[in-house]
Motif scaffolding. Structure first.
Motif, PDB file in Angstrom:
ATOM      1  N   MET A   1     -58.992   6.527   7.490  1.00 11.52           N
ATOM      2  CA  MET A   1     -59.903   5.660   6.746  1.00 11.52           C
ATOM      3  C   MET A   1     -59.387   4.237   6.647  1.00 11.52           C
ATOM      4  N   LYS A   2     -58.072   4.079   6.625  1.00 15.87           N
ATOM      5  CA  LYS A   2     -57.471   2.752   6.547  1.00 15.87           C
ATOM      6  C   LYS A   2     -57.856   1.882   7.737  1.00 15.87           C
ATOM      7  N   GLN A   3     -58.277   2.497   8.816  1.00 14.92           N
ATOM      8  CA  GLN A   3     -58.624   1.746  10.018  1.00 14.92           C
ATOM      9  C   GLN A   3     -60.047   1.189   9.985  1.00 14.92           C
ATOM     10  N   VAL A   4     -60.784   1.534   8.954  1.00 12.46           N
ATOM     11  CA  VAL A   4     -62.175   1.079   8.836  1.00 12.46           C
ATOM     12  C   VAL A   4     -62.206  -0.279   8.129  1.00 12.46           C
ATOM     13  N   PRO A   5     -62.710  -1.322   8.772  1.00 15.94           N
ATOM     14  CA  PRO A   5     -62.765  -2.643   8.140  1.00 15.94           C
ATOM     15  C   PRO A   5     -63.528  -2.608   6.826  1.00 15.94           C
ATOM     16  N   GLY A   6     -62.944  -3.218   5.822  1.00 20.75           N
ATOM     17  CA  GLY A   6     -63.595  -3.299   4.518  1.00 20.75           C
ATOM     18  C   GLY A   6     -63.260  -2.176   3.569  1.00 20.75           C
ATOM     19  N   ALA A   7     -62.702  -1.079   4.072  1.00 22.21           N
ATOM     20  CA  ALA A   7     -62.385   0.062   3.211  1.00 22.21           C
ATOM     21  C   ALA A   7     -61.121  -0.201   2.393  1.00 22.21           C
ATOM     22  N   ILE A   8     -61.179   0.165   1.129  1.00 25.85           N
ATOM     23  CA  ILE A   8     -60.015   0.128   0.235  1.00 25.85           C
ATOM     24  C   ILE A   8     -59.697   1.583  -0.078  1.00 25.85           C
ATOM     25  N   VAL A   9     -58.624   2.096   0.478  1.00 24.54           N
ATOM     26  CA  VAL A   9     -58.375   3.539   0.481  1.00 24.54           C
ATOM     27  C   VAL A   9     -57.182   3.894  -0.400  1.00 24.54           C
ATOM     28  N   GLY A  10     -57.424   4.808  -1.325  1.00 22.69           N
ATOM     29  CA  GLY A  10     -56.359   5.281  -2.195  1.00 22.69           C
ATOM     30  C   GLY A  10     -56.355   6.788  -2.266  1.00 22.69           C
ATOM     31  N   ALA A  11     -55.457   7.311  -3.074  1.00 22.51           N
ATOM     32  CA  ALA A  11     -55.307   8.758  -3.207  1.00 22.51           C
ATOM     33  C   ALA A  11     -55.538   9.188  -4.638  1.00 22.51           C
ATOM     34  N   GLY A  12     -56.237  10.313  -4.783  1.00 20.15           N
ATOM     35  CA  GLY A  12     -56.421  10.921  -6.087  1.00 20.15           C
ATOM     36  C   GLY A  12     -55.660  12.234  -6.169  1.00 20.15           C
ATOM     37  N   THR A  13     -55.635  12.815  -7.358  1.00 16.78           N
ATOM     38  CA  THR A  13     -54.930  14.073  -7.617  1.00 16.78           C
ATOM     39  C   THR A  13     -53.439  13.942  -7.306  1.00 16.78           C
TER      40      THR A  13
ATOM     41  N   LEU B   1     -70.094   1.112  -0.588  1.00 13.74           N
ATOM     42  CA  LEU B   1     -69.002   1.673  -1.386  1.00 13.74           C
ATOM     43  C   LEU B   1     -67.702   1.511  -0.606  1.00 13.74           C
ATOM     44  N   ARG B   2     -66.918   0.514  -0.975  1.00 14.17           N
ATOM     45  CA  ARG B   2     -65.703   0.187  -0.223  1.00 14.17           C
ATOM     46  C   ARG B   2     -64.468   0.893  -0.753  1.00 14.17           C
ATOM     47  N   VAL B   3     -64.472   1.268  -2.030  1.00 12.81           N
ATOM     48  CA  VAL B   3     -63.305   1.908  -2.646  1.00 12.81           C
ATOM     49  C   VAL B   3     -63.423   3.416  -2.469  1.00 12.81           C
ATOM     50  N   LEU B   4     -62.459   4.005  -1.773  1.00 17.65           N
ATOM     51  CA  LEU B   4     -62.522   5.418  -1.403  1.00 17.65           C
ATOM     52  C   LEU B   4     -61.301   6.149  -1.947  1.00 17.65           C
ATOM     53  N   GLU B   5     -61.551   7.181  -2.746  1.00 16.20           N
ATOM     54  CA  GLU B   5     -60.465   7.990  -3.317  1.00 16.20           C
ATOM     55  C   GLU B   5     -60.389   9.321  -2.577  1.00 16.20           C
ATOM     56  N   VAL B   6     -59.329   9.488  -1.806  1.00 14.06           N
ATOM     57  CA  VAL B   6     -59.100  10.737  -1.078  1.00 14.06           C
ATOM     58  C   VAL B   6     -58.198  11.622  -1.932  1.00 14.06           C
TER      59      VAL B   6
ATOM     60  N   PHE C   1     -54.047   2.446  -3.575  1.00 13.62           N
ATOM     61  CA  PHE C   1     -54.056   2.649  -5.015  1.00 13.62           C
ATOM     62  C   PHE C   1     -53.859   4.130  -5.292  1.00 13.62           C
ATOM     63  N   ILE C   2     -53.484   4.434  -6.531  1.00  9.24           N
ATOM     64  CA  ILE C   2     -53.170   5.803  -6.939  1.00  9.24           C
ATOM     65  C   ILE C   2     -54.030   6.198  -8.128  1.00  9.24           C
ATOM     66  N   VAL C   3     -54.607   7.385  -8.059  1.00 12.22           N
ATOM     67  CA  VAL C   3     -55.337   7.970  -9.182  1.00 12.22           C
ATOM     68  C   VAL C   3     -54.687   9.312  -9.504  1.00 12.22           C
ATOM     69  N   SER C   4     -54.418   9.549 -10.777  1.00 11.05           N
ATOM     70  CA  SER C   4     -53.834  10.832 -11.180  1.00 11.05           C
ATOM     71  C   SER C   4     -54.745  11.498 -12.205  1.00 11.05           C
ATOM     72  N   PRO C   5     -54.714  12.835 -12.273  1.00  9.63           N
ATOM     73  CA  PRO C   5     -55.582  13.527 -13.233  1.00  9.63           C
ATOM     74  C   PRO C   5     -55.115  13.403 -14.669  1.00  9.63           C
TER      75      PRO C   5
ATOM     76  N   PRO D   1     -51.452  -0.476  -7.582  1.00  7.79           N
ATOM     77  CA  PRO D   1     -52.534  -0.265  -8.544  1.00  7.79           C
ATOM     78  C   PRO D   1     -52.652   1.211  -8.934  1.00  7.79           C
ATOM     79  N   PHE D   2     -52.779   1.469 -10.225  1.00 12.24           N
ATOM     80  CA  PHE D   2     -52.669   2.831 -10.752  1.00 12.24           C
ATOM     81  C   PHE D   2     -53.771   3.083 -11.759  1.00 12.24           C
ATOM     82  N   LEU D   3     -54.489   4.192 -11.578  1.00 12.61           N
ATOM     83  CA  LEU D   3     -55.536   4.618 -12.495  1.00 12.61           C
ATOM     84  C   LEU D   3     -55.216   6.029 -12.976  1.00 12.61           C
ATOM     85  N   PRO D   4     -54.518   6.148 -14.099  1.00  5.05           N
ATOM     86  CA  PRO D   4     -54.139   7.473 -14.598  1.00  5.05           C
ATOM     87  C   PRO D   4     -55.250   8.113 -15.411  1.00  5.05           C
TER      88      PRO D   4
END
Length: 202
Positions: free
Chosen positions: A55-67, A36-41, A84-88, A104-107
């Motif tokens: 988390m950005k320092q981990v090779p292969g991780a794609i790190v974004g923010a939720g909420t 699981l490479r895509v991580l929503e914090v 990337f950005i995720v919003s509620p 990249p945005f996931l609303p």
């Protein structure tokens, strides 16, 4: 990398609530090792931005923010290196700023009006949230019918048991879930759960 590519990277996006940034890197390592490479914090704790940096320092991780619910938070996530950005939910004010930035945005959406607001902003990829309490898979199928271009990531109440049924719907590219990282779990257990989740749609 666009939001479609991110959503298609793995079947499950872990939704992470991190109270201590010190565990962020080993957690990311375990999740990536499990496939699981895509991580929503989620921005629900004071440690979230530092966790993104770790988390950005981990090779292969794609790190974004939720909420993410404000332009101030969006800017803080960008400063932390979020990808990337995720919003509620979806507002024109926040949506326009993120869309114009090219990030990249996931609303989040729960109604036809929400999706139409997204269409007005040029968006076609959405988080269906909260998935189970908004009517479940039956509701999403009804919502998706008039919007043939839209693709979804249901989040909220999804479990390891229910995820395969959601993923079987062709308009669902991935699901969001927190079952992969139960509170207090040891990292080998997290890696095992991640591997099982990554295999839900081989």
């Amino acid at each position: 990398m666009n939001i479609e590519t991110i959503m298609r990277t793995s079947a499950v996006i872990p939704v992470l609530v991190i109270d201590d940034a010190a565990i962020a890197r080993p957690l990311a390592e375990a999740l990536v090792a499990g496939g699981l490479r895509v991580l929503e914090v989620t921005l629900r704790t004071p440690a979230a931005l530092d966790a993104i940096r770790e988390m950005k320092q981990v090779p292969g991780a794609i790190v974004g923010a939720g909420t993410v619910v404000s332009t101030d938070q969006f800017e803080q996530v960008m400063d932390a290196g979020g990808e990337f950005i995720v919003s509620p939910g979806l507002t024109e004010g926040l949506g326009r700023v993120i869309v114009d930035s090219g990030v990249p945005f996931l609303p989040g959406i729960a109604t036809a009006g929400d999706i139409m607001r997204g269409y007005d902003l040029g968006l076609r990829y959405f988080k269906f949230f909260p998935a189970e309490t908004s009517g479940g898979l039956k509701a999403l199928k009804a919502l998706a019918a008039p919007f043939h271009e839209a693709r979804f990531c249901p989040t909220g109440g999804i479990t390891e048991a229910s995820a395969p049924e959601w993923l079987a719907f062709e308009k669902v590219l991935c699901v969001g879930g927190s079952w992969v990282t139960p509170s207090g779990a040891a990292m080998p257990d997290v890696e095992a759960k991640a591997r099982a989740a990554a295999g839900l749609r081989a």
